[in-house]
Structure formats: C-alpha cells, structure tokens
Design an enzyme around this catalytic site. Structure first.
Site, PDB file in Angstrom:
ATOM      1  N   LYS A  24       1.135  -1.179  -0.035  1.00  0.00           N
ATOM      2  CA  LYS A  24      -0.416  -0.474  -0.123  1.00  0.00           C
ATOM      3  C   LYS A  24       0.938   1.195   0.735  1.00  0.00           C
ATOM      4  O   LYS A  24       0.523   2.236  -1.083  1.00  0.00           O
ATOM      5  CB  LYS A  24      -1.093   0.281   1.009  1.00  0.00           C
ATOM      6  CG  LYS A  24      -2.061   1.263   1.274  1.00  0.00           C
ATOM      7  CD  LYS A  24      -2.858   1.137   2.130  1.00  0.00           C
ATOM      8  CE  LYS A  24      -2.042   1.481   3.486  1.00  0.00           C
ATOM      9  NZ  LYS A  24      -2.953   1.524   4.813  1.00  0.00           N
ATOM     10  N   ASP A  49      -6.674   1.998   0.330  1.00  0.00           N
ATOM     11  CA  ASP A  49      -6.898   1.234   2.298  1.00  0.00           C
ATOM     12  C   ASP A  49      -8.496   1.520   2.765  1.00  0.00           C
ATOM     13  O   ASP A  49      -8.870   0.677   1.059  1.00  0.00           O
ATOM     14  CB  ASP A  49      -6.389   2.574   3.150  1.00  0.00           C
ATOM     15  CG  ASP A  49      -7.775   3.697   2.015  1.00  0.00           C
ATOM     16  OD1 ASP A  49      -8.134   4.337   1.161  1.00  0.00           O
ATOM     17  OD2 ASP A  49      -7.228   5.364   3.060  1.00  0.00           O
TER      18      ASP A  49
END
Length: 211
Positions: free
Chosen positions: A120, A138
């Site tokens: 991420k 997210d």
C-alpha cells in the site's frame, strides 16, 4: 457494473474534486515516504502536526540518521506506534543511503524492501511522488469499492486488481485520491452522506442514507 457507469462515476468524482491529491504535507519524495510510513494507523492531520516540526530539522536520510532513533522519537512521539515507526524510518534511511544513494526508488520491489513499507505504501509513493497509475487500497477505498459496486472484493489486493482493470484510462492516475477523498468525506463508514453524494444515483449500495 458496466464500463459506461464506471466512466460516469469517475467523471463526476473528478468534477467534484478537480485537483485530487494527498492531504499529507510534503515537498520531496523522501518527505512523502516518511510521512506515509508514519501515517499507518494514524490520521494525516496528526502526521502533518509532527512532520511540521520534524522536516525543518531533518528532511533527508542523512539528517534523520544524524538525529538518531531517540531524537526522531522526540519529534514523532505524538503519533501512535511511534517507537516501531522510528525504528523503521531509521532502517529505511540506512537502506536508501546504502543502496539508492539517498534517493527514493521508483521501483515497487525496491520500495517494498524498505523497512515499514508494504504494498500500500509503495503504491502511494509510486502514484503521488512519481505519477504512476497505481492504486493503494486503504480502508476508505476498500469501503467505497465494495459499497458502490465499483470493484467488489474480499480483500485489498482483490479490490486493487479489479480497480486496475476497470478504472477508465483517463482517471487511472487520479483514481487513488478521488476514491480516498470520497470515502473520507462523503462515503463515510457508519452513516454515508448519500444526500450529498454526486454519484448516489449510480451507486449500487442498497441501504442508502437519505441525509
């Protein structure tokens, strides 16, 4: 959801947020990298408060190493998990100097090899610092993708892969921030603000909140 509906969704999101970008304050790829590592399980606002004091003192790998782990902790102790984050930032600074001449790499594998950097975070850096069409999924993007029907998936990687395949080409670079900001301010977790949503008529969520 068909491609025509997806295109309209992104057209409207882009109209609602003409200049989508991160809410983390930074001026260099290295500052962004540090800020994103610090932002895990913390708010952007809290990170910005800490980096406003840290970056004027140390905003390069060399300068942060000169602070030392204890010195770094003093600057970021208002952020959750600051002990482990300080250790990771020190390690990633060492790696940047040893393997990348102090520069933030533009390569996913090299980024993910840094302490405190997962897929991420790597996606955020590649997209925000270097303009690559990556999507860091997210909690906000995961929620929006599933709730709207835009890219449903059981886990973040599944959602990421679906978005990579289905986001219309003109919006691939900005999709990351368009979806995060929509999830942060409109399609919020407990009571989505469907009454203020620019894509409410296109969204496939069954339990819309009229407010």
């Amino acid at each position: 959801m068909n491609s025509e509906k997806r295109l309209t969704i992104f057209q409207r999101l882009a109209e609602a947020t003409p200049n989508p970008t991160t809410e983390l304050n930074y001026s260099t790829p290295f500052e962004l990298l540090v800020a994103v590592v610090l932002s895990a399980q913390a708010t952007d606002k809290g990170v910005n408060k800490a980096t406003a004091k840290l970056f004027p003192v140390a905003n390069t790998p060399q300068a942060i190493l000169a602070l030392g782990e204890d010195g770094l902790k003093e600057h970021i102790k208002t952020i959750g998990l600051f002990n482990s984050k300080a250790a990771n930032v020190i390690k990633l600074c060492q790696t940047l100097l040893e393997k990348h001449r102090g520069e933030v790499p533009r390569d996913r594998d090299a980024l993910e090899a840094l302490a405190g950097v997962g897929r991420k975070t790597a996606n955020v850096i590649l997209n925000t610092a270097f303009g690559q069409p990556t999507i860091a999924v997210d909690t906000h993007i995961f929620r929006v993708a599933n709730r709207t029907g835009l890219a449903p998936g059981k886990n973040v990687l599944e959602v990421e892969k679906k978005l990579e395949k289905t986001v219309p080409k003109p919006y691939k670079k900005d999709a990351h921030h368009l979806l995060i900001l929509h999830g942060r301010y409109i399609c919020i977790a407990r009571k989505p603000r469907c009454g203020a949503c620019c894509i409410a008529d296109l969204c496939e969520f069954k339990d819309k909140n009229p407010v």
